[in-house]
Design a protein around this motif. Structure first.
Motif, PDB file in Angstrom:
ATOM      1  N   ILE A 124     101.450   6.010 -93.247  1.00 46.02           N
ATOM      2  CA  ILE A 124     100.717   6.356 -92.028  1.00 46.02           C
ATOM      3  C   ILE A 124      99.607   5.332 -91.781  1.00 46.02           C
ATOM      4  O   ILE A 124      99.386   4.893 -90.644  1.00 46.02           O
ATOM      5  CB  ILE A 124     100.141   7.789 -92.156  1.00 46.02           C
ATOM      6  N   LYS A 156      93.864  19.563-100.728  1.00 46.78           N
ATOM      7  CA  LYS A 156      93.732  19.377 -99.273  1.00 46.78           C
ATOM      8  C   LYS A 156      92.840  20.459 -98.653  1.00 46.78           C
ATOM      9  O   LYS A 156      92.193  20.208 -97.630  1.00 46.78           O
ATOM     10  CB  LYS A 156      95.110  19.355 -98.609  1.00 46.78           C
ATOM     11  N   SER A 161      98.111  -0.329 -96.290  1.00 48.64           N
ATOM     12  CA  SER A 161      99.188  -1.228 -96.747  1.00 48.64           C
ATOM     13  C   SER A 161     100.564  -0.631 -96.489  1.00 48.64           C
ATOM     14  O   SER A 161     101.554  -1.353 -96.427  1.00 48.64           O
ATOM     15  CB  SER A 161      99.024  -1.548 -98.233  1.00 48.64           C
ATOM     16  N   VAL A 212      90.490   2.434-104.862  1.00 47.71           N
ATOM     17  CA  VAL A 212      89.342   3.219-104.374  1.00 47.71           C
ATOM     18  C   VAL A 212      88.736   4.097-105.474  1.00 47.71           C
ATOM     19  O   VAL A 212      87.545   4.423-105.423  1.00 47.71           O
ATOM     20  CB  VAL A 212      89.741   4.039-103.127  1.00 47.71           C
ATOM     21  N   THR A 245     106.303  13.502 -93.292  1.00 43.11           N
ATOM     22  CA  THR A 245     106.248  12.275 -92.496  1.00 43.11           C
ATOM     23  C   THR A 245     107.041  11.210 -93.248  1.00 43.11           C
ATOM     24  O   THR A 245     106.901  11.089 -94.474  1.00 43.11           O
ATOM     25  CB  THR A 245     104.781  11.820 -92.330  1.00 43.11           C
ATOM     26  N   ARG A 269      95.279  -1.239-102.844  1.00 44.08           N
ATOM     27  CA  ARG A 269      95.577  -2.066-104.029  1.00 44.08           C
ATOM     28  C   ARG A 269      96.486  -3.225-103.645  1.00 44.08           C
ATOM     29  O   ARG A 269      96.329  -4.327-104.124  1.00 44.08           O
ATOM     30  CB  ARG A 269      96.202  -1.186-105.114  1.00 44.08           C
ATOM     31  N   THR A 318     107.505   8.373 -94.962  1.00 44.98           N
ATOM     32  CA  THR A 318     106.783   7.258 -95.605  1.00 44.98           C
ATOM     33  C   THR A 318     107.274   7.156 -97.050  1.00 44.98           C
ATOM     34  O   THR A 318     108.042   8.006 -97.511  1.00 44.98           O
ATOM     35  CB  THR A 318     105.266   7.519 -95.643  1.00 44.98           C
TER      36      THR A 318
HETATM   37  N1  LIG Z   1     104.031  11.537 -95.993  1.00 47.01           N
HETATM   38  C1  LIG Z   1     103.980  12.851 -95.844  1.00 47.01           C
HETATM   39  O1  LIG Z   1     105.019  13.538 -95.777  1.00 47.01           O
HETATM   40  C2  LIG Z   1     102.664  13.558 -95.753  1.00 47.01           C
HETATM   41  C3  LIG Z   1     102.664  14.941 -95.453  1.00 47.01           C
HETATM   42  C4  LIG Z   1     101.442  15.601 -95.375  1.00 47.01           C
HETATM   43  C5  LIG Z   1     100.267  14.928 -95.605  1.00 47.01           C
HETATM   44  N2  LIG Z   1     100.293  13.575 -95.887  1.00 47.01           N
HETATM   45  C6  LIG Z   1      99.018  12.914 -96.139  1.00 47.01           C
HETATM   46  O2  LIG Z   1      98.869  11.802 -95.266  1.00 47.01           O
HETATM   47  C7  LIG Z   1      98.144  10.763 -95.931  1.00 47.01           C
HETATM   48  C8  LIG Z   1      98.940   9.447 -95.840  1.00 47.01           C
HETATM   49  O3  LIG Z   1     100.194   9.647 -96.458  1.00 47.01           O
HETATM   50  P1  LIG Z   1     101.319   8.503 -96.536  1.00 47.01           P
HETATM   51  O4  LIG Z   1     102.619   9.210 -96.608  1.00 47.01           O
HETATM   52  O5  LIG Z   1     101.077   7.461 -95.514  1.00 47.01           O
HETATM   53  O6  LIG Z   1     101.006   7.905 -97.994  1.00 47.01           O
HETATM   54  P2  LIG Z   1     101.537   6.507 -98.649  1.00 47.01           P
HETATM   55  O7  LIG Z   1     102.748   6.019 -97.949  1.00 47.01           O
HETATM   56  O8  LIG Z   1     101.580   6.773-100.111  1.00 47.01           O
HETATM   57  O9  LIG Z   1     100.319   5.508 -98.351  1.00 47.01           O
HETATM   58  C9  LIG Z   1      99.090   5.713 -98.992  1.00 47.01           C
HETATM   59  C10 LIG Z   1      98.175   4.523 -98.767  1.00 47.01           C
HETATM   60  O10 LIG Z   1      97.009   4.718 -99.588  1.00 47.01           O
HETATM   61  C11 LIG Z   1      96.833   3.605-100.461  1.00 47.01           C
HETATM   62  N3  LIG Z   1      96.306   4.041-101.741  1.00 47.01           N
HETATM   63  C12 LIG Z   1      96.846   4.978-102.582  1.00 47.01           C
HETATM   64  N4  LIG Z   1      96.105   5.076-103.696  1.00 47.01           N
HETATM   65  C13 LIG Z   1      95.085   4.189-103.562  1.00 47.01           C
HETATM   66  C14 LIG Z   1      93.995   3.819-104.401  1.00 47.01           C
HETATM   67  N5  LIG Z   1      93.791   4.376-105.596  1.00 47.01           N
HETATM   68  N6  LIG Z   1      93.128   2.862-103.959  1.00 47.01           N
HETATM   69  C15 LIG Z   1      93.321   2.273-102.742  1.00 47.01           C
HETATM   70  N7  LIG Z   1      94.333   2.589-101.908  1.00 47.01           N
HETATM   71  C16 LIG Z   1      95.206   3.533-102.322  1.00 47.01           C
HETATM   72  C17 LIG Z   1      98.221   2.986-100.596  1.00 47.01           C
HETATM   73  O11 LIG Z   1      98.101   1.597-100.826  1.00 47.01           O
HETATM   74  P3  LIG Z   1      98.327   0.861-102.237  1.00 47.01           P
HETATM   75  O12 LIG Z   1      99.458   1.562-102.927  1.00 47.01           O
HETATM   76  O13 LIG Z   1      98.596  -0.543-101.816  1.00 47.01           O
HETATM   77  O14 LIG Z   1      97.013   0.997-102.957  1.00 47.01           O
HETATM   78  C18 LIG Z   1      98.796   3.204 -99.197  1.00 47.01           C
HETATM   79  O15 LIG Z   1      98.383   2.180 -98.333  1.00 47.01           O
HETATM   80  C19 LIG Z   1      97.944  11.247 -97.369  1.00 47.01           C
HETATM   81  O16 LIG Z   1      96.632  11.760 -97.505  1.00 47.01           O
HETATM   82  C20 LIG Z   1      98.961  12.347 -97.540  1.00 47.01           C
HETATM   83  O17 LIG Z   1      98.543  13.340 -98.481  1.00 47.01           O
HETATM   84  C21 LIG Z   1     101.453  12.897 -95.957  1.00 47.01           C
END
Ligand SMILES: NC(=O)c1ccc[n+]([C@@H]2O[C@H](COP(=O)([O-])OP(=O)(O)OC[C@H]3O[C@@H](n4cnc5c(N)ncnc54)[C@H](OP(=O)(O)O)[C@@H]3O)[C@@H](O)[C@H]2O)c1
Length: 227
Positions: A13, A135, A10, A49, A163, A32, A165
């Protein structure tokens, strides 16, 4: 045309992956909130989830688990529940999803799984105790399942640096913080979600058929180089 399940398409990444894969594949999104777009190749399931049952999906070739957390506090401020919550969303959610879809995934075409780690699992960074611990669990899962599922299902992780986001919005909340973040990285930059989606696109493709059990740093040099 592959059947791709994305948990967390949603936003962030996962959304960049979803947009990239939609044109040529069927995408089942689990989150969600619904993704901002609708598309004939997209089916959305409104599911938490950790709380809800995962939907039955008949045919799955690729599974991508995106939910994660950035919970940065000194160890004295991290509660035991912080550690539990970070472990739940990063590791248990991934395990639950893999266990649910593994039987269908095993019958898929060139089946593979992608999980997400972070640079902080390799590079010691202050205030990252909880997320680095969780992690590290993801990375252990990738190694172990890579062996267990060879030669049927491939599993790899990407360990991104910061990243752009919603998850990192607080860390990149103004121009000065963005400039500092660029400067901290030896290769002078940080990630856009589309760059990570491009790596996912390679790892889930036939071109990566020799690759499993690996964790790929996308780090703009922050883990790899000391200049
Ligand atoms: N962004 C960074 O700087 C960064 C750096 C290092 C690692 N990462 C890793 O990369 C991955 C993606 O990060 P991101 O920045 O894209 O995160 P994000 O923007 O928070 O997106 C997370 C996604 O997961 C979904 N989600 C979260 N909790 C959920 C739940 N309980 N049930 C179902 N869906 C759920 C959210 O959708 P809903 O809210 O609609 O449920 C959203 O679509 C993560 O594992 C993060 O730890 C990110």
């Amino acid at each position: 045309m592959k059947n791709i399940v994305i948990v967390g398409g949603s936003k962030g990444i996962g959304s960049a992956i979803l947009l990239q894969q939609l044109e040529t594949n069927i995408v089942y999104n689990i989150s969600r909130n619904a993704p901002a777009i609708t598309h004939p190749n997209l089916k959305h399931f409104a599911v938490d989830v950790l709380q809800d049952s995962l939907p039955d999906i008949e045919s799955v070739d690729t599974l991508i688990y995106c939910p994660g957390s950035i919970n940065l506090k000194p160890i004295a401020s991290l509660s035991i529940d912080d550690f539990r919550n970070d472990f739940e969303i990063n590791v248990i959610g991934a395990v639950k999803t893999i266990q649910k879809y593994l039987p269908v995934l095993k019958k898929g075409t060139d089946p593979s799984i992608i999980l997400f780690s972070t640079v902080a699992a390799k590079l010691g960074m202050p205030f990252h105790a909880s997320i680095a611990t969780a992690k590290a669990g993801v990375e252990g899962l990738v190694k172990s399942l890579g062996a267990e599922l060879a030669s049927v299902v491939r599993i790899n992780a990407i360990a991104p640096t910061i990243t752009e986001t919603s998850l990192s919005a607080n860390i990149l909340r103004n121009d000065r913080m963005k400039e500092n973040m660029v400067e901290r990285h030896p290769m002078k930059g940080y990630l856009k979600p589309e760059e990570v989606a491009n790596m996912v696109n390679f790892l889930i493709s036939e071109n990566a058929k020799s690759i499993s059990g690996q964790v790929f740093e996308m780090d703009y040099g922050i883990v790899t180089f000391k200049i």
